[in-house]
Design a protein around this motif. Structure first.
Motif, PDB file in Angstrom:
ATOM      1  N   ALA A  10       0.780  -1.151  -0.065  1.00  0.00           N
ATOM      2  CA  ALA A  10       0.059   0.042   0.150  1.00  0.00           C
ATOM      3  C   ALA A  10       0.955   1.208   0.105  1.00  0.00           C
ATOM      4  O   ALA A  10       0.506   2.237  -0.941  1.00  0.00           O
ATOM      5  CB  ALA A  10      -0.867  -0.013   1.169  1.00  0.00           C
ATOM      6  N   LEU A  11       2.075   1.122   0.862  1.00  0.00           N
ATOM      7  CA  LEU A  11       2.885   2.360   0.807  1.00  0.00           C
ATOM      8  C   LEU A  11       3.595   2.435  -0.479  1.00  0.00           C
ATOM      9  O   LEU A  11       3.808   3.533  -0.935  1.00  0.00           O
ATOM     10  CB  LEU A  11       3.684   2.175   2.117  1.00  0.00           C
TER      11      LEU A  11
ATOM     12  N   VAL B 168       3.484   6.007  -2.781  1.00  0.00           N
ATOM     13  CA  VAL B 168       4.470   6.622  -3.265  1.00  0.00           C
ATOM     14  C   VAL B 168       4.661   6.820  -4.769  1.00  0.00           C
ATOM     15  O   VAL B 168       5.001   7.868  -5.284  1.00  0.00           O
ATOM     16  CB  VAL B 168       5.907   5.856  -2.620  1.00  0.00           C
ATOM     17  N   ALA B 169       4.468   5.544  -5.467  1.00  0.00           N
ATOM     18  CA  ALA B 169       4.402   5.818  -6.924  1.00  0.00           C
ATOM     19  C   ALA B 169       3.072   6.634  -7.419  1.00  0.00           C
ATOM     20  O   ALA B 169       3.578   7.467  -8.492  1.00  0.00           O
ATOM     21  CB  ALA B 169       4.078   4.303  -7.459  1.00  0.00           C
ATOM     22  N   GLN B 170       2.165   6.569  -6.925  1.00  0.00           N
ATOM     23  CA  GLN B 170       1.182   7.402  -7.283  1.00  0.00           C
ATOM     24  C   GLN B 170       1.670   9.024  -7.279  1.00  0.00           C
ATOM     25  O   GLN B 170       1.178   9.788  -8.092  1.00  0.00           O
ATOM     26  CB  GLN B 170      -0.133   7.124  -6.746  1.00  0.00           C
TER      27      GLN B 170
ATOM     28  N   ARG C 233      -5.487 -14.202  -8.469  1.00  0.00           N
ATOM     29  CA  ARG C 233      -4.000 -14.372  -9.129  1.00  0.00           C
ATOM     30  C   ARG C 233      -3.544 -13.132  -9.810  1.00  0.00           C
ATOM     31  O   ARG C 233      -2.329 -12.880  -9.793  1.00  0.00           O
ATOM     32  CB  ARG C 233      -3.821 -15.711  -9.869  1.00  0.00           C
ATOM     33  N   ASN C 234      -4.400 -12.707 -10.765  1.00  0.00           N
ATOM     34  CA  ASN C 234      -4.057 -11.533 -11.622  1.00  0.00           C
ATOM     35  C   ASN C 234      -5.141 -10.570 -11.478  1.00  0.00           C
ATOM     36  O   ASN C 234      -6.508 -11.148 -12.105  1.00  0.00           O
ATOM     37  CB  ASN C 234      -3.873 -12.059 -12.792  1.00  0.00           C
ATOM     38  N   ILE C 235      -5.020  -9.531 -10.931  1.00  0.00           N
ATOM     39  CA  ILE C 235      -6.250  -8.382 -10.876  1.00  0.00           C
ATOM     40  C   ILE C 235      -5.858  -7.020 -11.555  1.00  0.00           C
ATOM     41  O   ILE C 235      -4.496  -6.803 -11.914  1.00  0.00           O
ATOM     42  CB  ILE C 235      -6.658  -8.207  -9.811  1.00  0.00           C
ATOM     43  N   VAL C 236      -6.739  -6.278 -11.602  1.00  0.00           N
ATOM     44  CA  VAL C 236      -6.357  -4.764 -12.105  1.00  0.00           C
ATOM     45  C   VAL C 236      -6.894  -3.942 -10.755  1.00  0.00           C
ATOM     46  O   VAL C 236      -8.096  -4.233 -10.458  1.00  0.00           O
ATOM     47  CB  VAL C 236      -7.112  -4.357 -13.287  1.00  0.00           C
ATOM     48  N   THR C 237      -6.155  -3.074 -10.208  1.00  0.00           N
ATOM     49  CA  THR C 237      -6.497  -2.284  -9.299  1.00  0.00           C
ATOM     50  C   THR C 237      -6.567  -0.761  -9.548  1.00  0.00           C
ATOM     51  O   THR C 237      -5.901  -0.346 -10.540  1.00  0.00           O
ATOM     52  CB  THR C 237      -5.345  -2.270  -7.956  1.00  0.00           C
ATOM     53  N   GLY C 238      -7.354   0.032  -8.717  1.00  0.00           N
ATOM     54  CA  GLY C 238      -7.495   1.403  -9.055  1.00  0.00           C
ATOM     55  C   GLY C 238      -8.520   1.905  -9.772  1.00  0.00           C
ATOM     56  O   GLY C 238      -8.749   2.945 -10.528  1.00  0.00           O
ATOM     57  N   LEU C 239      -9.478   0.762 -10.136  1.00  0.00           N
ATOM     58  CA  LEU C 239     -10.642   1.123 -10.934  1.00  0.00           C
ATOM     59  C   LEU C 239     -11.602   2.197 -10.181  1.00  0.00           C
ATOM     60  O   LEU C 239     -11.702   2.209  -9.098  1.00  0.00           O
ATOM     61  CB  LEU C 239     -11.347  -0.064 -11.206  1.00  0.00           C
TER      62      LEU C 239
ATOM     63  N   PRO D 277      -3.291   4.238  -7.776  1.00  0.00           N
ATOM     64  CA  PRO D 277      -2.860   3.926  -9.150  1.00  0.00           C
ATOM     65  C   PRO D 277      -3.755   2.907  -9.837  1.00  0.00           C
ATOM     66  O   PRO D 277      -4.082   1.846  -9.470  1.00  0.00           O
ATOM     67  CB  PRO D 277      -1.439   3.878  -9.132  1.00  0.00           C
ATOM     68  N   LEU D 278      -3.881   2.978 -11.238  1.00  0.00           N
ATOM     69  CA  LEU D 278      -4.576   1.889 -11.918  1.00  0.00           C
ATOM     70  C   LEU D 278      -3.300   1.012 -12.681  1.00  0.00           C
ATOM     71  O   LEU D 278      -2.570   1.619 -13.227  1.00  0.00           O
ATOM     72  CB  LEU D 278      -5.363   2.528 -13.037  1.00  0.00           C
ATOM     73  N   ARG D 279      -3.397  -0.273 -12.333  1.00  0.00           N
ATOM     74  CA  ARG D 279      -2.351  -0.995 -12.938  1.00  0.00           C
ATOM     75  C   ARG D 279      -2.757  -2.566 -12.788  1.00  0.00           C
ATOM     76  O   ARG D 279      -3.712  -2.942 -11.979  1.00  0.00           O
ATOM     77  CB  ARG D 279      -0.889  -0.779 -12.100  1.00  0.00           C
TER      78      ARG D 279
END
Length: 293
Positions: free
Chosen positions: A128-129, A133-135, A161-167, A174-176
């Motif tokens: 989360a941190l 920082v990246a965003q 297992r494989n997802i998209v976050t930030g929607l 961030p969306l990634r």
């Protein structure tokens, strides 16, 4: 089952050093590792597959400890902590079988003293941190697409297992693309198993790589500023857990690095603690059977 204070007393651990978690399990501080006394002999138990009856590394380790106890040897066993995913899956619990089991097996198998939860919390806090920082572009050249750290959960779920976050807009950025691994595959779990002290734990955590700059240089947990917060979550998880076999021999159950991801052995500090009190220590090796040799 006998009170854990009796098990610790027979092993030679002072009563004021036993930190009970209920009546039948306890944590033992690292300060109780004796460095100026003779060390016991370490016996490594490993194998590729269990027998058709389900007798594998853990059952064999516990059975040998019971057998040596019956012939009057001062013995202890050291095992990894089971993971919730396999417990509720095909594999089942990780406390042995038949009359060669670790008790209280329901508590050892599920939550235990909270170490796995602490590892998952520390790992996901770092994730989360790192995203934050990246965003915010707090580190020049480090953006969300450069983050490599995934999150963890203690129960595997295929859909994670494989997802998209930030929607859902910029407020959730961030969306990634990312995903979840099992807690036992966390680098934090491997570090907990390998560290020798709180200072060593801090140093190893600080070197976890969470992503890379545009230039290719690694970004670490130290760069993110997460190490102190992670330490606060792991400060008691580093202490080995003491339980017993069905016949009352002492068993240290501590950490649970995944065999085909990490080294697959219990913690260094639990081995060292057991060796400083017992004449013989049986340890189960899930993958790195040559670790330390």
């Amino acid at each position: 089952m006998r009170p854990i204070s009796e098990i610790a007393g027979e092993l030679g651990i002072p009563s004021d050093a036993v930190l009970p978690y209920g009546k039948y399990k306890a944590k033992i501080p690292l300060s109780e590792i004796k460095t100026n006394s003779p060390r016991g002999k370490l016996i490594v138990v490993t194998g590729i597959t269990p027998t058709p009856a389900g007798e594998g590394k853990t059952t064999t380790t516990v059975g040998l400890a019971q057998g040596m106890g019956r012939i009057g040897k001062k013995v202890a066993a050291t095992l990894r902590e089971p993971s919730l995913g396999p417990i509720f899956g095909i594999k089942g619990g990780g406390t042995g079988g038949g009359i060669s089991r670790v008790e209280p097996e329901d508590e050892v198998n599920i939550h235990f003293t909270g170490d796995a939860h602490a590892v998952g919390s520390a790992h996901n806090l770092l994730a989360a941190l790192t995203d934050n920082v990246a965003q915010r572009r707090s580190i020049e050249g480090f953006s969300p697409v450069n983050v490599s750290l995934r999150r963890v959960t203690d129960v595997e779920e295929r859909s994670l297992r494989n997802i998209v976050t930030g929607l859902g807009g910029s407020g959730n950025a961030p969306l990634r693309e990312t995903g979840f691994d099992i807690v036992t595959a966390s680098e934090v779990m491997a570090i907990l198993a390998l560290c020798s002290s709180l200072d060593d734990l801090r140093n190893r955590l600080s070197r976890i790589v969470v992503g890379y700059l545009d230039s290719g240089e690694p970004v670490t947990a130290q760069d993110i500023g997460a190490v102190g917060s992670m330490m606060s979550l792991l400060r008691t998880a580093i202490q080995p857990n003491l339980v017993q076999t069905t016949e009352g021999q002492p068993v240290f159950v501590h950490s649970g690095p995944f065999g085909n991801i990490a080294h697959g052995c219990c913690s260094v500090v639990s081995d060292r603690m057991a060796l400083s009190y017992a004449d013989y220590v049986l340890t189960e090796a899930g993958f790195g059977a040559d670790l330390g040799f």
